[in-house]
Design a protein around this motif. Structure first.
Motif, PDB file in Angstrom:
ATOM      1  N   THR A 148       2.882  -3.432  -4.353  1.00 16.40           N
ATOM      2  CA  THR A 148       1.942  -2.968  -3.329  1.00 16.40           C
ATOM      3  C   THR A 148       2.531  -1.780  -2.569  1.00 16.40           C
ATOM      4  O   THR A 148       1.868  -0.748  -2.397  1.00 16.40           O
ATOM      5  CB  THR A 148       1.610  -4.114  -2.349  1.00 16.40           C
ATOM      6  OG1 THR A 148       1.081  -5.195  -3.112  1.00 16.40           O
ATOM      7  CG2 THR A 148       0.611  -3.687  -1.296  1.00 16.40           C
TER       8      THR A 148
ATOM      9  N   ASP B 199       1.004   0.086 -13.124  1.00 12.20           N
ATOM     10  CA  ASP B 199       1.324  -1.114 -12.346  1.00 12.20           C
ATOM     11  C   ASP B 199       1.858  -2.150 -13.340  1.00 12.20           C
ATOM     12  O   ASP B 199       1.110  -2.694 -14.153  1.00 12.20           O
ATOM     13  CB  ASP B 199       0.036  -1.571 -11.649  1.00 12.20           C
ATOM     14  CG  ASP B 199       0.137  -2.971 -11.057  1.00 12.20           C
ATOM     15  OD1 ASP B 199       1.159  -3.647 -11.260  1.00 12.20           O
ATOM     16  OD2 ASP B 199      -0.842  -3.381 -10.397  1.00 12.20           O
TER      17      ASP B 199
ATOM     18  N   ARG C 218      -3.797 -21.117 -10.007  1.00 10.08           N
ATOM     19  CA  ARG C 218      -4.447 -20.345  -8.954  1.00 10.08           C
ATOM     20  C   ARG C 218      -5.952 -20.368  -9.192  1.00 10.08           C
ATOM     21  O   ARG C 218      -6.393 -20.267 -10.353  1.00 10.08           O
ATOM     22  CB  ARG C 218      -3.937 -18.903  -8.933  1.00 10.08           C
ATOM     23  CG  ARG C 218      -4.490 -18.145  -7.742  1.00 10.08           C
ATOM     24  CD  ARG C 218      -3.855 -16.787  -7.512  1.00 10.08           C
ATOM     25  NE  ARG C 218      -4.634 -16.086  -6.485  1.00 10.08           N
ATOM     26  CZ  ARG C 218      -4.440 -14.831  -6.119  1.00 10.08           C
ATOM     27  NH1 ARG C 218      -3.478 -14.124  -6.679  1.00 10.08           N
ATOM     28  NH2 ARG C 218      -5.199 -14.264  -5.204  1.00 10.08           N
TER      29      ARG C 218
HETATM   30  N1  C6P Z   1      -0.596 -10.528  -8.197  1.00  8.45           N
HETATM   31  C1  C6P Z   1      -1.426 -12.776  -8.557  1.00  8.45           C
HETATM   32  O1  C6P Z   1      -1.558 -13.959  -8.254  1.00  8.45           O
HETATM   33  P1  C6P Z   1       2.907  -7.669  -4.890  1.00  8.45           P
HETATM   34  O2  C6P Z   1       2.110  -8.604  -4.039  1.00  8.45           O
HETATM   35  O3  C6P Z   1       3.081  -6.325  -4.249  1.00  8.45           O
HETATM   36  O4  C6P Z   1       4.183  -8.254  -5.383  1.00  8.45           O
HETATM   37  O5  C6P Z   1       2.054  -7.442  -6.237  1.00  8.45           O
HETATM   38  C2  C6P Z   1       0.709  -7.032  -6.162  1.00  8.45           C
HETATM   39  C3  C6P Z   1       0.117  -6.995  -7.522  1.00  8.45           C
HETATM   40  C4  C6P Z   1      -0.224  -5.783  -8.069  1.00  8.45           C
HETATM   41  N2  C6P Z   1      -0.697  -5.662  -9.322  1.00  8.45           N
HETATM   42  C5  C6P Z   1      -0.871  -6.749 -10.092  1.00  8.45           C
HETATM   43  C6  C6P Z   1      -1.366  -6.577 -11.497  1.00  8.45           C
HETATM   44  C7  C6P Z   1      -0.554  -8.031  -9.595  1.00  8.45           C
HETATM   45  O6  C6P Z   1      -0.705  -9.082 -10.373  1.00  8.45           O
HETATM   46  C8  C6P Z   1      -0.074  -8.148  -8.262  1.00  8.45           C
HETATM   47  C9  C6P Z   1       0.185  -9.503  -7.666  1.00  8.45           C
HETATM   48  C10 C6P Z   1      -0.467 -11.913  -7.774  1.00  8.45           C
HETATM   49  O7  C6P Z   1      -2.019 -12.280  -9.514  1.00  8.45           O
HETATM   50  C11 C6P Z   1      -0.623 -12.120  -6.309  1.00  8.45           C
HETATM   51  S1  C6P Z   1      -2.163 -11.511  -5.694  1.00  8.45           S
END
Ligand code: C6P
Length: 411
Positions: A100, A205, A364
């Protein structure tokens, strides 16, 4: 007795993860929420304590021995991330709080003069909110236009449509390598090459790819690539952004503060070189150091082995679940990572999740921070089982029994 695999000794691996050996609601834990966050091996847990018991101090600013040791450990971890992604240079790795923050960093820095009114930014229909909202901020601020690569019912991106969206107006493409909500593995190498043909830069990403498959940023020719440590068996609050050196040089700093400067007067400041230019303030030092330990752990298992075992688990689960009455799958792409998104016909996903939890099964439920995907299918959400290398075929069977109970109670 846990099913073993030719490549990985799963029973032994499970011993490395203390959290897996507990009861939840009186039942043995079956942890199938690995796409949200993975569990941590003892090696990682020990490394956290070890850091605080031996070298804890601030980095890059002390001449005393502890500070030097902490700095060395932090920089060694950067080198491990470099090697893990096969980046060319360690200073092309910026430590961030995770995916993020990495995306916000790039979008925000581009907004300081590099993206202009009328420029186009492409994202895809498969993105997590983290790879949507920062680009909306950038467009609102700069007058750039956000366009979306569409997908089909299987959750695969439409590559013809992508090609026709690309033009000399396209300045930036931001897509995930693997969709968190559906598990689709996107053909990012091909998509990066096509974006480069029109002169656009590309951010990938890698939140859901880096923990599950080998990634080589040079082979992909990615301009930016990012992942979060907590999804690769490491601590929360740390992640990495890879950027090609010349692009990171070009981007203005993201945040101002200590560490990111070269000189400061009240009139003006000059900035430090890479990677410090993007690392303002005291970072999460312990997590940075321990990310290196997590990378060591997955390397000891072998990413090829991990990928092969998880694919085997995915095939097994998919085959078994296909025979389950009322099963509705979402995301049936040809190339998938170990994520299964589904609903039981006529039953709200949340209700199923609550019953599974009572049975010790963690999945989830909801929109998985990918609301546009749920809108595409016109559903409120899905149940998502996401597997890691410590999961087993026996756990798939337990999930199926749990689903049978949920169906009996709710229909
Ligand atoms: N997805 C899920 O349960 P962070 O929160 O910054 O570590 O990652 C964000 C993020 C960005 N891109 C993708 C493809 C992701 O899967 C995630 C995080 C988790 O799917 C938590 S919402």
């Amino acid at each position: 007795m846990v099913s073993d695999n030719a490549l990985l000794h799963i029973e032994k691996i499970r011993e490395d993860f203390p959290i897996l050996h507990q009861k939840i609601n009186g039942q043995p834990l079956v942890y199938l929420d690995n796409a949200a966050s993975t569990q941590k091996p003892r090696l990682v847990l020990d490394a956290i304590t070890d850091y605080y018991q031996t070298i804890n101090s601030n980095i890059h600013r002390g001449v005393h021995l502890l500070s030097q040791k902490a700095t060395d450990a932090y920089e060694l971890s950067r080198e491990k991330v470099r090697a893990h992604l096969n980046a060319e240079k360690a200073h092309e790795i910026i430590f961030t709080r995770g995916v993020t923050e990495s995306i916000n960093l790039v979008a925000s820095s581009l907004g300081k003069g590099l993206i202009k009114k009328g420029d186009e930014i492409l994202i895809s229909a498969l993105e997590h909110h983290s790879n949507i909202v920062p680009w909306q901020f950038l467009c609102a601020q700069s007058g750039a236009i956000l366009k979306v690569i569409p997908m089909n019912e299987k959750g695969e991106l439409l590559l013809e449509a992508y090609r026709s969206l690309l033009s000399d107006k396209t300045k930036f493409v931001a897509i995930n390598h693997v969709s968190n909500a559906l598990g689709t593995v996107n053909p990012v190498k091909e998509m990066i090459a096509q974006a480069h043909d029109v002169g656009a830069w590309v951010l990938i990403d890698g939140a859901q790819s880096v923990p599950h498959m080998p990634v080589d940023v040079q082979a992909l020719d990615a301009d930016f690539y990012t992942f979060s440590a907590h999804k690769i068996y490491g601590p929360t609050g740390i992640g990495a952004l890879y950027g090609k050196e010349h692009l990171l040089e070009l981007l203005p700093p993201y945040q101002g503060g200590g560490e990111m400067i070269s000189t400061v007067t009240f009139e003006e400041s000059t900035y430090a070189g890479l990677p410090h230019k993007f690392e303002a303030g005291t970072p999460n030092i312990e997590a940075g150091v321990v990310l290196g330990t997590a990378i060591d752990y997955v390397h000891a298992l072998g990413l090829e082995n991990i990928a092969a075992y998880e694919q085997e688990l995915l095939r097994y689960a998919h085959q078994k679940m296909s025979a389950f009455e009322g099963m509705e799958f979402y995301g049936t792409a040809q190339h998938k990572a170990s994520v299964i998104s589904f609903n039981l016909k006529g039953i709200h996903p949340y209700d199923v999740g609550v019953i599974l939890d009572k049975l010790g099964i963690a999945v989830r439920t909801g929109h998985h921070c990918a609301q546009p995907i749920m809108d595409f299918y016109n559903i409120p959400g899905t149940i998502r089982a996401s597997f890691a290398f410590y999961n087993t075929k026996e756990e798939v069977e337990i999930l199926l029994k749990g689903l049978a109970k949920a169906r009996a109670m709710l229909s």
